[in-house]
Design a protein around this motif. Structure first.
Motif, PDB file in Angstrom:
ATOM      1  N   PRO A   4     -11.482  95.281  59.445  1.00  0.00           N
ATOM      2  CA  PRO A   4     -11.912  94.402  59.969  1.00  0.00           C
ATOM      3  C   PRO A   4     -11.948  93.575  60.975  1.00  0.00           C
ATOM      4  O   PRO A   4     -10.610  95.417  61.180  1.00  0.00           O
ATOM      5  CB  PRO A   4     -10.763  93.616  58.370  1.00  0.00           C
ATOM      6  CG  PRO A   4      -9.494  94.111  58.108  1.00  0.00           C
ATOM      7  CD  PRO A   4     -10.712  95.449  58.453  1.00  0.00           C
ATOM      8  N   PRO A   5     -11.818  93.282  61.486  1.00  0.00           N
ATOM      9  CA  PRO A   5     -11.340  92.817  63.248  1.00  0.00           C
ATOM     10  C   PRO A   5     -10.134  92.805  63.248  1.00  0.00           C
ATOM     11  O   PRO A   5      -9.961  92.219  62.106  1.00  0.00           O
ATOM     12  CB  PRO A   5     -12.382  91.315  63.762  1.00  0.00           C
ATOM     13  CG  PRO A   5     -12.776  90.562  62.139  1.00  0.00           C
ATOM     14  CD  PRO A   5     -13.002  91.884  61.008  1.00  0.00           C
ATOM     15  N   LEU A   6      -9.465  92.813  64.596  1.00  0.00           N
ATOM     16  CA  LEU A   6      -8.418  92.975  64.610  1.00  0.00           C
ATOM     17  C   LEU A   6      -7.883  91.354  65.184  1.00  0.00           C
ATOM     18  O   LEU A   6      -8.759  90.978  65.845  1.00  0.00           O
ATOM     19  CB  LEU A   6      -7.671  93.677  65.849  1.00  0.00           C
ATOM     20  CG  LEU A   6      -6.480  93.522  66.166  1.00  0.00           C
ATOM     21  CD1 LEU A   6      -5.664  94.515  65.612  1.00  0.00           C
ATOM     22  CD2 LEU A   6      -5.953  94.449  68.008  1.00  0.00           C
ATOM     23  N   ILE A   7      -7.487  90.501  64.574  1.00  0.00           N
ATOM     24  CA  ILE A   7      -6.607  88.743  64.860  1.00  0.00           C
ATOM     25  C   ILE A   7      -5.135  88.964  65.780  1.00  0.00           C
ATOM     26  O   ILE A   7      -4.016  89.674  65.800  1.00  0.00           O
ATOM     27  CB  ILE A   7      -6.419  88.580  64.077  1.00  0.00           C
ATOM     28  CG1 ILE A   7      -7.797  88.526  62.938  1.00  0.00           C
ATOM     29  CG2 ILE A   7      -6.051  86.939  64.066  1.00  0.00           C
ATOM     30  CD1 ILE A   7      -9.070  87.993  63.292  1.00  0.00           C
ATOM     31  N   ALA A 221      -2.055  83.127  63.669  1.00  0.00           N
ATOM     32  CA  ALA A 221      -2.729  82.921  61.856  1.00  0.00           C
ATOM     33  C   ALA A 221      -3.571  82.017  61.654  1.00  0.00           C
ATOM     34  O   ALA A 221      -4.077  82.555  61.137  1.00  0.00           O
ATOM     35  CB  ALA A 221      -1.320  82.375  61.466  1.00  0.00           C
ATOM     36  N   SER A 222      -3.620  81.111  62.439  1.00  0.00           N
ATOM     37  CA  SER A 222      -5.068  80.372  61.838  1.00  0.00           C
ATOM     38  C   SER A 222      -6.172  81.275  62.097  1.00  0.00           C
ATOM     39  O   SER A 222      -6.814  80.925  61.240  1.00  0.00           O
ATOM     40  CB  SER A 222      -4.818  78.933  63.167  1.00  0.00           C
ATOM     41  OG  SER A 222      -5.837  78.406  62.764  1.00  0.00           O
ATOM     42  N   ASP A 223      -6.669  81.954  62.689  1.00  0.00           N
ATOM     43  CA  ASP A 223      -7.631  82.597  62.752  1.00  0.00           C
ATOM     44  C   ASP A 223      -7.659  83.612  61.807  1.00  0.00           C
ATOM     45  O   ASP A 223      -8.616  83.892  61.384  1.00  0.00           O
ATOM     46  CB  ASP A 223      -7.869  83.820  64.496  1.00  0.00           C
ATOM     47  CG  ASP A 223      -7.925  82.474  65.814  1.00  0.00           C
ATOM     48  OD1 ASP A 223      -8.513  81.374  65.381  1.00  0.00           O
ATOM     49  OD2 ASP A 223      -7.583  83.594  66.421  1.00  0.00           O
ATOM     50  N   LEU A 224      -6.438  84.104  61.169  1.00  0.00           N
ATOM     51  CA  LEU A 224      -6.369  85.374  60.138  1.00  0.00           C
ATOM     52  C   LEU A 224      -6.243  84.409  59.137  1.00  0.00           C
ATOM     53  O   LEU A 224      -7.642  84.928  58.497  1.00  0.00           O
ATOM     54  CB  LEU A 224      -5.242  85.803  60.273  1.00  0.00           C
ATOM     55  CG  LEU A 224      -5.083  86.657  58.815  1.00  0.00           C
ATOM     56  CD1 LEU A 224      -6.574  87.826  59.133  1.00  0.00           C
ATOM     57  CD2 LEU A 224      -3.610  87.323  59.418  1.00  0.00           C
ATOM     58  N   VAL A 225      -5.697  82.925  58.741  1.00  0.00           N
ATOM     59  CA  VAL A 225      -6.267  82.076  57.707  1.00  0.00           C
ATOM     60  C   VAL A 225      -7.585  82.132  57.270  1.00  0.00           C
ATOM     61  O   VAL A 225      -7.945  82.673  56.310  1.00  0.00           O
ATOM     62  CB  VAL A 225      -5.396  81.106  57.637  1.00  0.00           C
ATOM     63  CG1 VAL A 225      -5.987  80.300  56.334  1.00  0.00           C
ATOM     64  CG2 VAL A 225      -3.590  81.025  57.676  1.00  0.00           C
ATOM     65  N   LEU A 237      -2.064  73.296  56.503  1.00  0.00           N
ATOM     66  CA  LEU A 237      -1.413  74.590  55.639  1.00  0.00           C
ATOM     67  C   LEU A 237      -1.401  75.400  56.187  1.00  0.00           C
ATOM     68  O   LEU A 237      -0.376  76.208  56.262  1.00  0.00           O
ATOM     69  CB  LEU A 237      -3.028  74.476  54.919  1.00  0.00           C
ATOM     70  CG  LEU A 237      -3.594  75.772  54.208  1.00  0.00           C
ATOM     71  CD1 LEU A 237      -2.713  76.318  53.485  1.00  0.00           C
ATOM     72  CD2 LEU A 237      -4.756  76.201  53.736  1.00  0.00           C
ATOM     73  N   VAL A 238      -2.314  75.959  57.784  1.00  0.00           N
ATOM     74  CA  VAL A 238      -1.777  76.627  58.634  1.00  0.00           C
ATOM     75  C   VAL A 238      -0.179  77.077  58.814  1.00  0.00           C
ATOM     76  O   VAL A 238       0.516  77.756  58.692  1.00  0.00           O
ATOM     77  CB  VAL A 238      -2.909  76.704  59.936  1.00  0.00           C
ATOM     78  CG1 VAL A 238      -2.413  78.199  61.070  1.00  0.00           C
ATOM     79  CG2 VAL A 238      -4.427  76.844  59.710  1.00  0.00           C
ATOM     80  N   THR A 239       0.589  75.798  59.401  1.00  0.00           N
ATOM     81  CA  THR A 239       1.831  76.228  59.988  1.00  0.00           C
ATOM     82  C   THR A 239       2.448  75.845  58.402  1.00  0.00           C
ATOM     83  O   THR A 239       3.580  76.878  58.534  1.00  0.00           O
ATOM     84  CB  THR A 239       1.922  74.790  60.025  1.00  0.00           C
ATOM     85  OG1 THR A 239       1.030  74.552  61.124  1.00  0.00           O
ATOM     86  CG2 THR A 239       3.394  73.994  60.129  1.00  0.00           C
TER      87      THR A 239
END
Length: 624
Positions: A4-7, A221-225, A237-239
């Motif tokens: 998977p792409p690196l976040i 983390a938001s990008d990963l979620v 939700l992200v927080t």
């Protein structure tokens, strides 16, 4: 399917690319990447490897494993075979090629001896490691080279020693000429034992740079979620996820995985929010990993458990051999593992998404079932080992699984397998592993009821391997058992050798003035008489050193002279050299420095002529 792409990780990756640039410019680099389990160390390094390949570098990557302690494990599948190919391009490198084969656990064959044969274990290892470093530098002449070692905290001692030697050689070579090599290794924080000592040594090298990897930022983390499927995740939700996981990517993945399969996520105003029914985040990452493993079906979990005993890469033919099932049938179950995130594709290879999944599968398996699995794996590997190119590594792997299978294995089978593995590990200079295999073989031999001469040899080899691994207690145990067996079989030569090695243990583990128990060895020498003058000469030199260490300098000098005379009579020049060193020690104590210097020069000259590697290192120079 690729990784998977690196976040995120923009800053860390930019820093690593700068180290890569430095290596491409001829300045060798060693990078140590540390961080908590699941933090993304391995993924970050794989991204750097992808970049390096895209820029024309050659990448040799390997991983250490907790459940499979085989010598040179991170190098046997990548760096060492590649160096063997390099050595095969020139007749001048034939000895180097055979040396690499030795580290790979292959038989030396009937050709001439590879490297020093009468030197200390340290000198034999140094010769082989020099060959590795020489070929590594030769490989780097063709194009830039990246050597990657993952999970260094689980490394076996031979791998640590080899990695350290490569790093030091790169540092020295880089002072003289361009050296386009980058060595990068990942490890968990605060390792202990030999790993901690080797890391501290590496950090003292000027070419070494550490990189500590922390958690993802909240935007990352938001990008990963969102990449994990919750594309409409709200800030709330992200927080919530970020605070609970402290930005650990694997933990984020596990939590999102559970949230997406529960009623814990609700839609409000078109966005997804964490509801009151959201599952609680476990306190430990291991709990979350275990929960993910529990979600797969029973047949898939059974297959994944078997795979965790086989290695990091999921080898479908080996799984088919262990289970007796067809590969097509197993593929469906492996696909289920991929769907639940337990397995992932890394280029063309299927691996556990993280070593923690393998750990969790092991932890779920009770001891009796572990033994049955180890036996099944050993049976499967044993059948197919002859067709495997790196059959030497399979010999060690089979013996490892048979030992772990415990009482389920017939002692005669364990004796044969462990003895062969001990020989391979001995030839690879992997002393800890050799000690383990010879010890297991000796235990099996006791059950089988072999002759005392065979049992004595196994205990003696186990004792010497423990000695070279600097483990005094097991050394004494096995050497004492060897001596008992030699007494029973009335073998004075073997008894004298075992007792001489016991004396050597006392000398090297004590200090000046210690009492050394020589009477049993003197009795054995008397029984030898004149049947083997060369052996007697060498043992007399050993006792001379023991007498010197215990403060009985005059007696030591007399023994050394006897050893020298007998060595000359027997034509054993190595015995003469060792006697001369012992004699020099007795001259040194009363400060008869000219005499001591003369004896040392004579010893070094003999050793050089005999191609004894102790000439340069074991025997001090006259100017020391």
């Amino acid at each position: 399917m690729g990784a998977p792409p690196l976040i995120g990780r923009r800053d860390e990756l930019a820093w690593l690319e700068q180290r890569l640039d430095d290596s491409f410019d001829g300045r060798p680099q060693v990078v140590l990447v540390s961080g908590d389990p699941g933090i993304g160390k391995s993924r970050l390094v794989r991204e750097l490897q992808r970049i390096a390949v895209g820029r024309g570098a050659e990448v040799c990557a390997g991983r250490c494993r907790e459940q499979l302690d085989l010598p040179y494990l991170p190098f046997v599948g990548s760096l060492l075979p590649r160096l063997e190919q390099v050595a095969g391009t020139s007749p001048d490198l034939r000895d180097d090629a055979r040396g690499i084969g030795r580290l790979l656990g292959r038989d030396a064959g009937d050709g001439p001896a590879i490297g020093p044969t009468d030197g200390s274990p340290e000198q034999q290892q140094a010769w082989l490691f020099v060959a590795v470093a020489r070929l590594t530098l030769r490989l780097a002449r063709e194009r830039p080279l990246v050597i990657a070692v993952d999970d260094l905290h689980w490394a076996d001692r031979p791998s640590l020693d080899l990695l350290g030697h490569i790093a030091i050689e790169l540092a020295d070579h880089g002072l003289r000429q361009p050296t386009p090599v980058l060595v990068i290794a990942t490890h968990r924080p605060a390792p202990d034992g030999p790993v901690a000592a080797e890391l501290a040594r590496l950090r003292r090298e000027e070419i070494c740079s550490p990189l500590e990897v922390g958690g993802l930022s909240e935007p990352e983390a938001s990008d990963l979620v969102r990449k994990l499927g919750l594309e409409r995740a709200s800030r709330q939700l992200v927080t919530t996820v970020h605070r609970a996981t402290r930005g650990n990517p694997l933990f984020i993945e596990s939590v999102v995985h559970r949230l997406s399969r529960s009623a814990g996520v609700q839609e409000k105003g078109g966005d997804l929010v964490a509801g009151t029914g959201a599952p609680a985040v476990p306190e430990e990452l291991g709990d979350e990993i275990s929960g993910r493993v529990a979600e797969v079906s029973d047949p898939a979990r059974e297959l994944l458990t078997l795979a965790s005993f086989l290695g990091d890469t999921v080898r479908l033919p080996d799984l088919a051999a262990v289970t007796g099932s067809g590969e097509a049938e197993l593929q469906d179950l492996l696909d289920e593992g991929v769907g639940h995130g337990v397995l992932s594709w890394d280029g063309p290879e299927l691996r556990f998404a993280h070593p923690l999944f393998s750990e969790a599968l092991h932890a779920r398996t009770d001891p009796s079932r572990r033994r049955r699995i180890h036996l099944a794996v050993a049976d499967a590997l044993d059948v197919g080992s002859a067709a495997v190119e790196a059959a030497g590594a399979r010999v060690l792997e089979v013996a490892h699984h048979l030992i772990e299978a415990g009482p389920l294995v017939e002692p005669a089978r364990l004796l044969e397998s462990a003895r062969e593995a001990g020989e391979r590990a001995w030839d690879m200079l992997a002393w800890g592993e050799a000690a383990r295999y010879f010890g297991a073989a000796a235990g099996a031999a006791e059950q089988v009821g072999v002759g005392d001469d065979v049992l004595a040899d196994l205990h003696h080899r186990a004792g010497l391997a423990h000695y070279r691994n600097m483990d005094r207690g097991p050394t004494r145990h096995h050497l004492e058992r060897a001596a008992e067996c030699h007494r029973t079989s009335a073998n004075p030569g073997g008894l004298a050798l075992a007792l001489a090695d016991l004396v050597r243990v006392d000398i090297t583990s004590g200090s000046f003035g210690i009492a050394v128990d020589l009477p049993p060895l003197d009795d054995a020498l008397a029984d030898l008489g004149e049947t083997d003058p060369a052996l007697v000469a060498r043992i007399l030199a050993q006792t001379a050193e023991a007498l010197w260490v215990s403060g009985r300098v005059g007696e030591g000098a007399e023994r050394a002279r006897r050893a020298l005379d007998l060595g000359r009579t027997a034509g054993d020049r190595i015995a003469c050299a060792r006697a001369l060193v012992a004699l020099a020690m007795t001259h040194w104590f009363p400060l008869e420095l000219d005499e001591a210097r003369q004896r040392l020069e004579e010893a070094r000259e003999i050793a050089r002529e005999e191609d004894d590697p102790q000439a340069e290192h074991h025997y001090p120079s006259s100017g020391s």
